[in-house]
Design an enzyme around this catalytic site. Structure first.
Site, mmCIF file in Angstrom:
data_model
loop_
_atom_site.group_PDB
_atom_site.id
_atom_site.type_symbol
_atom_site.label_atom_id
_atom_site.label_comp_id
_atom_site.label_asym_id
_atom_site.label_seq_id
_atom_site.Cartn_x
_atom_site.Cartn_y
_atom_site.Cartn_z
ATOM 1 N N THR A 128 0.821 -1.211 0.000
ATOM 2 C CA THR A 128 0.000 0.000 0.000
ATOM 3 C C THR A 128 0.856 1.262 0.000
ATOM 4 O OG1 THR A 128 -1.718 -1.172 1.214
ATOM 5 C CG2 THR A 128 -1.835 1.228 1.216
ATOM 6 N N GLU A 243 -5.016 -13.371 2.457
ATOM 7 C CA GLU A 243 -5.109 -12.279 3.423
ATOM 8 C C GLU A 243 -6.559 -11.939 3.733
ATOM 9 O OE1 GLU A 243 -3.826 -7.575 4.058
ATOM 10 O OE2 GLU A 243 -3.183 -8.627 2.245
ATOM 11 N N ARG A 244 -7.402 -11.952 2.725
ATOM 12 C CA ARG A 244 -8.808 -11.619 2.953
ATOM 13 C C ARG A 244 -9.510 -12.682 3.780
ATOM 14 N NH1 ARG A 244 -8.942 -9.298 -3.187
ATOM 15 N NH2 ARG A 244 -8.083 -7.251 -2.617
ATOM 16 N N GLN A 280 -36.230 -9.280 26.561
ATOM 17 C CA GLN A 280 -36.418 -9.848 25.221
ATOM 18 C C GLN A 280 -35.699 -9.051 24.140
ATOM 19 O OE1 GLN A 280 -40.235 -9.705 22.850
ATOM 20 N NE2 GLN A 280 -40.296 -11.858 23.466
ATOM 21 N N GLY A 340 -23.863 -0.756 28.232
ATOM 22 C CA GLY A 340 -24.183 0.596 28.662
ATOM 23 C C GLY A 340 -22.920 1.418 28.867
ATOM 24 N N GLY A 341 -22.884 2.188 29.945
ATOM 25 C CA GLY A 341 -21.733 3.044 30.217
ATOM 26 C C GLY A 341 -20.446 2.259 30.384
ATOM 27 N N GLY A 365 -7.805 -4.237 1.678
ATOM 28 C CA GLY A 365 -8.758 -3.886 0.624
ATOM 29 C C GLY A 365 -10.072 -3.472 1.257
ATOM 30 N N GLU A 368 -15.514 -1.317 -0.187
ATOM 31 C CA GLU A 368 -15.898 -0.794 -1.507
ATOM 32 C C GLU A 368 -15.137 -1.511 -2.622
ATOM 33 O OE1 GLU A 368 -17.138 1.795 1.611
ATOM 34 O OE2 GLU A 368 -15.120 1.062 1.169
#
Length: 389
Positions: A128, A243-244, A280, A340-341, A365, A368
């Site tokens: 890259t 790799e993917r 639920q 939650g927090g 990659g 997109e």
């Protein structure tokens, strides 16, 4: 359910590797996450235990095992809550070393693959670029032949192990006018004059070093060309499938970890007079995510089984990464919400998982790009072919 892929020997390896991680790695994770530096001793311990050589030839110190040992390696690394540490290990073992094994000559294998398997050398794959991103064919780094040397100029970015590395596997254009048909692959020792690495500050994967690498008139021997000149692109594309799949397996494993942790939390946490695992809305949300993760896992295992037989699984690997990373992001987002927090607090694992998971749809990659590759294969009927061996 998955006994069709995992034997008793696989399960024994899983237990052994999990035990190793909890004894040798977990005690150091928080320090490495804070410093962004993984200490060198752990690489050697991985090497001594044979973990870097699982699917490499015995001639170079490997064990030549099937790819489901690698699946276990990847899954268990995701369950110690440091995708950065995991990335450093698998980027060495399955990005840099894959190219050494596939395209390196005997000299390179003896000098670099052997020492990579035993943990003495750390490798980084450099594809890259700052201006290219997922556009591999648009790379600008060049390698110019000059007598018995090549001169490398250019830069790479987002390189995992870029600062730690003892060597780089670098893609560069040897014939820029030919586009993707003019790319070659080279081995560069990290100590070669003209190479500089700058560490990047990231949202997640904090334990791993990610770097931008600059090459300023770097001279290397012509024999450091790996494979045939101008035939690097198909090799890169072929290895991208692996790799993917790695990224897909990482995704389903960290999502599983998040769900398991969240269930434990829900069974302890009470609100309005009952455990929140009895609400639920939360129950149904969680099982929806668990169902999607299980679907991804089964698909990923099936793709790995085909790859292990030598099949060319570019389409399946692309689908696996696209789907699994999205499913993991969604599941981890929900799991954080259910805490939650506390989910937002660093002392709980979901905050780091949330940050680390976000790289899934980007690295190796982008989603997109995955969709565009699949569009070409499914809609345009384009047929990608493996590199000629």
């Amino acid at each position: 359910m998955h006994s069709i892929y995992f034997t008793e020997e696989h399960q024994l390896f899983r237990a052994s590797f999990r035990d190793f991680l909890h004894k040798e790695v977990v005690p150091h994770i928080e320090k490495w996450e804070k410093t962004g530096t993984i200490e060198r001793f752990i690489w050697k311990k991985f090497g001594e235990m044979g973990f870097f050589g699982l699917n490499y030839p015995e001639a170079y110190g490997g064990m030549q095992l099937d790819l489901f040992y690698t699946v276990i390696f990847l899954e268990e690394l995701q369950k110690i809550n440091s995708s950065g540490f995991a990335a450093a290990m698998w980027a060495h073992a399955y990005l840099a070393m894959t190219h050494l094994n596939a395209e390196g000559d005997e000299r390179i294998k003896q000098e670099y693959l052997v020492s990579s398997i035993n943990g003495d050398k750390i490798g980084a794959l450099c594809v890259t670029e700052p201006f290219g991103g997922s556009d591999v064919a648009g790379m600008r780094t060049t390698a110019t032949k000059s007598g018995d040397k090549y001169i490398i100029n250019g830069s790479k970015t987002f390189i995992t192990n870029g600062v730690y590395a003892d060597y780089y596997v670098v893609a560069a254009k040897t014939k820029p006018e030919l586009g993707n048909k003019g790319i070659s692959i080279f081995l560069l020792d990290a100590s070669t004059p003209g190479i500089s690495a700058t560490k990047l500050d990231k949202l997640g994967w904090r334990a791993s070093d990610t770097a931008e690498i600059a090459f300023d008139n770097v001279e290397i021997p012509a024999e450091n060309l790996m494979g045939e000149a101008n035939n690097g692109f198909p090799h890169i594309m072929q290895h991208f499938a692996f790799e993917r799949l790695i990224m897909a397996i990482n995704a389903h494993a960290r999502a599983e970890y998040a769900i398991e942790y969240t269930i434990e939390y829900m069974e302890q946490r009470e609100a309005f007079g009952k455990k929140i695992s009895q609400f639920q809305a939360l129950r149904h949300t969680l099982v929806d995510h668990a169902t999607e993760v299980e679907h991804c896992k089964i698909f990923n295992y099936a793709a790995i089984a085909r790859l292990d037989k030598g099949e060319y699984v570019v389409k399946e690997a692309t689908m696996a990464k696209l789907k699994s990373t999205k499913v993991a992001d969604d599941a981890i987002y929900s799991c954080l919400q259910m805490l939650g927090g506390y989910g937002y607090m660093e002392e709980y694992p979901l905050a780091r998982l949330f940050r680390d998971s976000r790289l899934g749809p980007i690295g190796g990659g982008t989603s997109e790009i995955m969709r565009e590759i699949l569009s070409k294969m499914i809609i345009d009927k384009q047929n990608y072919k493996p590199a000629i061996k």
